[in-house]
Design a protein around this motif. Structure first.
Motif, PDB file in Angstrom:
ATOM      1  N   MET A   1       0.683  -1.111  -0.001  1.00 13.48           N
ATOM      2  CA  MET A   1       0.005  -0.064  -0.049  1.00 13.48           C
ATOM      3  C   MET A   1       0.898   1.159   0.204  1.00 13.48           C
ATOM      4  O   MET A   1       1.746   1.454   0.932  1.00 13.48           O
ATOM      5  CB  MET A   1      -0.855  -0.114   1.148  1.00 13.48           C
ATOM      6  N   ARG A   2       0.465   2.123  -0.828  1.00 13.50           N
ATOM      7  CA  ARG A   2       1.125   3.391  -0.778  1.00 13.50           C
ATOM      8  C   ARG A   2       0.777   4.207   0.318  1.00 13.50           C
ATOM      9  O   ARG A   2      -0.360   3.996   0.834  1.00 13.50           O
ATOM     10  CB  ARG A   2       0.793   4.456  -1.966  1.00 13.50           C
ATOM     11  N   SER A   3       1.617   4.979   0.755  1.00 10.31           N
ATOM     12  CA  SER A   3       1.578   6.084   1.888  1.00 10.31           C
ATOM     13  C   SER A   3       1.994   7.310   1.673  1.00 10.31           C
ATOM     14  O   SER A   3       2.994   7.486   1.043  1.00 10.31           O
ATOM     15  CB  SER A   3       2.133   5.371   3.243  1.00 10.31           C
ATOM     16  N   ILE A   4       1.314   8.451   2.400  1.00 11.22           N
ATOM     17  CA  ILE A   4       1.817   9.670   2.283  1.00 11.22           C
ATOM     18  C   ILE A   4       1.296  10.266   3.465  1.00 11.22           C
ATOM     19  O   ILE A   4       0.365  10.092   4.213  1.00 11.22           O
ATOM     20  CB  ILE A   4       1.174  10.464   0.867  1.00 11.22           C
ATOM     21  N   ASP A   5       1.760  11.655   3.882  1.00 13.54           N
ATOM     22  CA  ASP A   5       1.448  12.315   5.101  1.00 13.54           C
ATOM     23  C   ASP A   5       0.453  13.467   4.552  1.00 13.54           C
ATOM     24  O   ASP A   5       0.479  13.800   3.226  1.00 13.54           O
ATOM     25  CB  ASP A   5       2.650  13.103   5.491  1.00 13.54           C
ATOM     26  N   LEU A   6      -0.451  13.940   5.388  1.00 12.56           N
ATOM     27  CA  LEU A   6      -1.321  15.020   5.017  1.00 12.56           C
ATOM     28  C   LEU A   6      -1.166  16.093   6.022  1.00 12.56           C
ATOM     29  O   LEU A   6      -1.328  15.774   7.309  1.00 12.56           O
ATOM     30  CB  LEU A   6      -2.798  14.598   4.968  1.00 12.56           C
ATOM     31  N   ASN A   7      -0.447  17.275   5.813  1.00  6.65           N
ATOM     32  CA  ASN A   7      -0.351  18.270   6.723  1.00  6.65           C
ATOM     33  C   ASN A   7      -1.173  19.441   6.524  1.00  6.65           C
ATOM     34  O   ASN A   7      -1.566  19.849   5.342  1.00  6.65           O
ATOM     35  CB  ASN A   7       1.531  18.554   6.591  1.00  6.65           C
ATOM     36  N   ALA A   8      -1.077  20.437   7.369  1.00 10.15           N
ATOM     37  CA  ALA A   8      -1.831  21.778   7.396  1.00 10.15           C
ATOM     38  C   ALA A   8      -0.876  22.911   8.198  1.00 10.15           C
ATOM     39  O   ALA A   8      -0.236  22.379   9.276  1.00 10.15           O
ATOM     40  CB  ALA A   8      -3.228  21.549   7.894  1.00 10.15           C
ATOM     41  N   ASP A   9      -1.070  23.928   7.903  1.00 11.11           N
ATOM     42  CA  ASP A   9      -0.453  25.138   8.573  1.00 11.11           C
ATOM     43  C   ASP A   9      -1.376  25.493   9.522  1.00 11.11           C
ATOM     44  O   ASP A   9      -2.802  25.941   9.168  1.00 11.11           O
ATOM     45  CB  ASP A   9      -0.202  26.254   7.692  1.00 11.11           C
ATOM     46  N   LEU A  10      -1.141  25.414  10.871  1.00 12.11           N
ATOM     47  CA  LEU A  10      -2.244  25.710  11.812  1.00 12.11           C
ATOM     48  C   LEU A  10      -1.698  26.543  12.916  1.00 12.11           C
ATOM     49  O   LEU A  10      -0.412  27.017  12.875  1.00 12.11           O
ATOM     50  CB  LEU A  10      -2.588  24.315  12.600  1.00 12.11           C
ATOM     51  N   GLY A  11      -2.465  26.646  13.931  1.00 12.74           N
ATOM     52  CA  GLY A  11      -1.977  27.804  15.070  1.00 12.74           C
ATOM     53  C   GLY A  11      -1.740  29.232  14.706  1.00 12.74           C
ATOM     54  O   GLY A  11      -1.061  29.863  15.112  1.00 12.74           O
ATOM     55  N   VAL A 209      -0.154  25.547 -14.829  1.00 16.42           N
ATOM     56  CA  VAL A 209      -0.887  26.594 -15.542  1.00 16.42           C
ATOM     57  C   VAL A 209      -0.369  26.900 -16.932  1.00 16.42           C
ATOM     58  O   VAL A 209      -1.037  27.417 -17.620  1.00 16.42           O
ATOM     59  CB  VAL A 209      -1.203  27.546 -14.792  1.00 16.42           C
ATOM     60  N   ASP A 210       0.909  26.793 -17.014  1.00 20.96           N
ATOM     61  CA  ASP A 210       1.401  27.154 -18.057  1.00 20.96           C
ATOM     62  C   ASP A 210       2.331  26.142 -19.249  1.00 20.96           C
ATOM     63  O   ASP A 210       3.455  26.675 -19.724  1.00 20.96           O
ATOM     64  CB  ASP A 210       2.335  28.334 -17.746  1.00 20.96           C
ATOM     65  N   GLY A 211       1.867  25.139 -19.087  1.00 22.30           N
ATOM     66  CA  GLY A 211       2.560  23.934 -19.711  1.00 22.30           C
ATOM     67  C   GLY A 211       2.368  22.658 -19.560  1.00 22.30           C
ATOM     68  O   GLY A 211       1.228  22.214 -18.826  1.00 22.30           O
ATOM     69  N   ALA A 212       3.035  21.541 -20.014  1.00 24.94           N
ATOM     70  CA  ALA A 212       2.817  20.047 -19.647  1.00 24.94           C
ATOM     71  C   ALA A 212       3.189  19.701 -18.253  1.00 24.94           C
ATOM     72  O   ALA A 212       4.141  20.479 -17.646  1.00 24.94           O
ATOM     73  CB  ALA A 212       3.668  19.401 -20.505  1.00 24.94           C
ATOM     74  N   PRO A 213       2.341  18.979 -17.692  1.00 31.24           N
ATOM     75  CA  PRO A 213       2.408  18.545 -16.297  1.00 31.24           C
ATOM     76  C   PRO A 213       4.196  18.203 -16.027  1.00 31.24           C
ATOM     77  O   PRO A 213       4.981  17.841 -17.003  1.00 31.24           O
ATOM     78  CB  PRO A 213       2.059  17.265 -16.142  1.00 31.24           C
ATOM     79  N   ILE A 214       4.737  18.401 -14.989  1.00 29.34           N
ATOM     80  CA  ILE A 214       6.138  18.243 -14.338  1.00 29.34           C
ATOM     81  C   ILE A 214       6.101  17.406 -13.368  1.00 29.34           C
ATOM     82  O   ILE A 214       5.393  17.086 -12.576  1.00 29.34           O
ATOM     83  CB  ILE A 214       6.585  19.985 -14.019  1.00 29.34           C
ATOM     84  N   PRO A 215       7.391  16.647 -13.253  1.00 31.55           N
ATOM     85  CA  PRO A 215       7.790  15.650 -12.352  1.00 31.55           C
ATOM     86  C   PRO A 215       8.139  16.335 -11.002  1.00 31.55           C
ATOM     87  O   PRO A 215       8.914  17.175 -10.884  1.00 31.55           O
ATOM     88  CB  PRO A 215       8.828  14.718 -12.913  1.00 31.55           C
ATOM     89  N   LEU A 216       7.398  15.780  -9.924  1.00 31.86           N
ATOM     90  CA  LEU A 216       7.830  16.177  -8.647  1.00 31.86           C
ATOM     91  C   LEU A 216       7.652  14.940  -7.557  1.00 31.86           C
ATOM     92  O   LEU A 216       7.276  14.021  -7.942  1.00 31.86           O
ATOM     93  CB  LEU A 216       6.705  17.250  -8.203  1.00 31.86           C
ATOM     94  N   ALA A 217       8.120  15.140  -6.703  1.00 29.63           N
ATOM     95  CA  ALA A 217       8.456  13.988  -5.587  1.00 29.63           C
ATOM     96  C   ALA A 217       7.393  14.574  -4.262  1.00 29.63           C
ATOM     97  O   ALA A 217       7.652  15.564  -3.956  1.00 29.63           O
ATOM     98  CB  ALA A 217       9.814  13.670  -5.022  1.00 29.63           C
ATOM     99  N   ALA A 218       7.061  13.561  -3.524  1.00 28.87           N
ATOM    100  CA  ALA A 218       6.180  13.924  -2.305  1.00 28.87           C
ATOM    101  C   ALA A 218       6.219  13.114  -1.413  1.00 28.87           C
ATOM    102  O   ALA A 218       5.757  11.824  -1.611  1.00 28.87           O
ATOM    103  CB  ALA A 218       4.699  14.336  -3.044  1.00 28.87           C
ATOM    104  N   ASP A 219       6.304  13.474  -0.193  1.00 32.51           N
ATOM    105  CA  ASP A 219       6.292  12.717   0.967  1.00 32.51           C
ATOM    106  C   ASP A 219       5.108  13.187   1.775  1.00 32.51           C
ATOM    107  O   ASP A 219       4.543  12.572   2.748  1.00 32.51           O
ATOM    108  CB  ASP A 219       7.455  12.589   1.806  1.00 32.51           C
ATOM    109  N   SER A 220       4.494  14.227   1.530  1.00 33.61           N
ATOM    110  CA  SER A 220       3.609  15.014   2.208  1.00 33.61           C
ATOM    111  C   SER A 220       2.632  15.717   1.128  1.00 33.61           C
ATOM    112  O   SER A 220       3.228  16.513   0.360  1.00 33.61           O
ATOM    113  CB  SER A 220       4.064  15.832   3.282  1.00 33.61           C
ATOM    114  N   ILE A 221       1.113  15.908   1.409  1.00 37.46           N
ATOM    115  CA  ILE A 221       0.327  16.788   0.940  1.00 37.46           C
ATOM    116  C   ILE A 221      -0.032  18.002   1.958  1.00 37.46           C
ATOM    117  O   ILE A 221      -0.323  17.784   3.095  1.00 37.46           O
ATOM    118  CB  ILE A 221      -0.712  16.158   0.189  1.00 37.46           C
ATOM    119  N   CYS A 222       0.052  19.100   1.669  1.00 40.23           N
ATOM    120  CA  CYS A 222      -0.334  20.063   2.322  1.00 40.23           C
ATOM    121  C   CYS A 222      -1.662  20.968   1.972  1.00 40.23           C
ATOM    122  O   CYS A 222      -1.783  21.262   0.729  1.00 40.23           O
ATOM    123  CB  CYS A 222       0.957  21.418   2.495  1.00 40.23           C
ATOM    124  N   VAL A 223      -2.523  21.013   3.057  1.00 38.32           N
ATOM    125  CA  VAL A 223      -3.625  21.802   2.913  1.00 38.32           C
ATOM    126  C   VAL A 223      -3.554  23.277   3.806  1.00 38.32           C
ATOM    127  O   VAL A 223      -3.206  22.907   4.992  1.00 38.32           O
ATOM    128  CB  VAL A 223      -5.112  21.350   2.949  1.00 38.32           C
TER     129      VAL A 223
END
Length: 255
Positions: A1-11, A209-223
């Motif tokens: 199973m893939r895993s990833i972190d979900l983070n948020a800017d709080l406080g 917004v201005d071209g073809a999709p780009i490669p990125l790596a991610a350990d976490s997703i921020c909202v």
């Protein structure tokens, strides 16, 4: 199973003024980047946010930024490298001390706002940030915007670096975030945000917004916790990720 972190800017409240619904967000995310009294936050807000994070077993990180409450840390303030280092150190130190009172451990550091954006492209600023964190405590990990100078500086220094992408922000072909003053900077639709991120996790390619999709790596997703509809977006994003077979867990080990 893939895993990833979900983070948020709080406080990010101050005194009697609240910003977002931290209690609700801390029931959804797996990591919390907590304001340290620079762009937002005060001792009581820090303590309350840390206490709820601890009860929910949410990993905690310091979120230092320019000491500019009126601009919410989203304006660059000219500073010498030494001034910047002391500003960052003071904020991390403040949160770390309050965390001890709350019996919570600060495990990582993430730059906020204009400081993060500047460090993303300016190698010298990125180095100041990384060097300051390392001088304070080499055990602190660094959460960095994927593909940026701060990510490179951290890895070159031997720091534990984790990369993040944003659920609610648009990207440019350069890999930088779309400036908030421009169209496409913010994503408000939870379904759109979830579709984009699930596609990214499948392909490793982020739409821009201005071209073809780009490669990125991610350990976490921020909202961003201060965004309108942040709770709804994070709730739907969590649900869609879990339904898609993605395990949610912090990149930082929690007790």
């Amino acid at each position: 199973m893939r895993s990833i972190d979900l983070n948020a800017d709080l406080g990010e409240g101050y005194g009697p003024w609240s910003m977002g619904d931290d209690v609700a967000m801390l029931g959804i995310v797996t990591s919390a980047n907590i304001a340290c009294g620079g762009h937002a936050g005060d001792p009581d807000t820090m303590f309350d946010t840390l206490a709820v994070a601890g009860k929910n077993n949410v990993a905690v990180g310091a979120h230092p930024g320019y000491a500019d409450r009126a601009g919410f840390g989203r304006r660059i303030i000219p500073m010498s490298p030494d001034e910047m280092a002391r500003m960052i150190a003071a904020q991390i130190g403040a949160l770390t001390s309050i965390a001890r009172l709350a019996s919570v451990e600060v495990r990582y550091v993430k730059a906020h706002g204009a400081l993060a954006n500047l460090a993303a492209t300016n190698a010298a600023v990125a180095q100041v940030f990384v060097d300051t964190v390392r001088q304070l405590d080499e055990r602190l990990a660094i959460l960095a915007i994927s593909g940026t100078e701060i990510e490179h500086a951290g890895r070159s220094a031997g720091a534990q670096v984790f990369s993040e992408v944003f659920a609610d922000r648009g990207y440019q072909a350069s890999g930088q975030l779309v400036p908030r003053s421009e169209p496409g900077a913010l994503i408000y639709d939870p379904a759109e945000a979830a579709d984009r991120l699930l596609g990214f996790l499948e392909t490793g390619l982020m739409p821009v917004v201005d071209g073809a999709p780009i490669p990125l790596a991610a350990d976490s997703i921020c909202v961003h916790g201060d965004s309108p509809g942040a709770v709804d977006m994070t709730t739907q994003l969590r649900s869609r990720l879990l339904a898609g077979g993605v395990e949610l867990r912090s990149f930082a080990v929690t007790s």
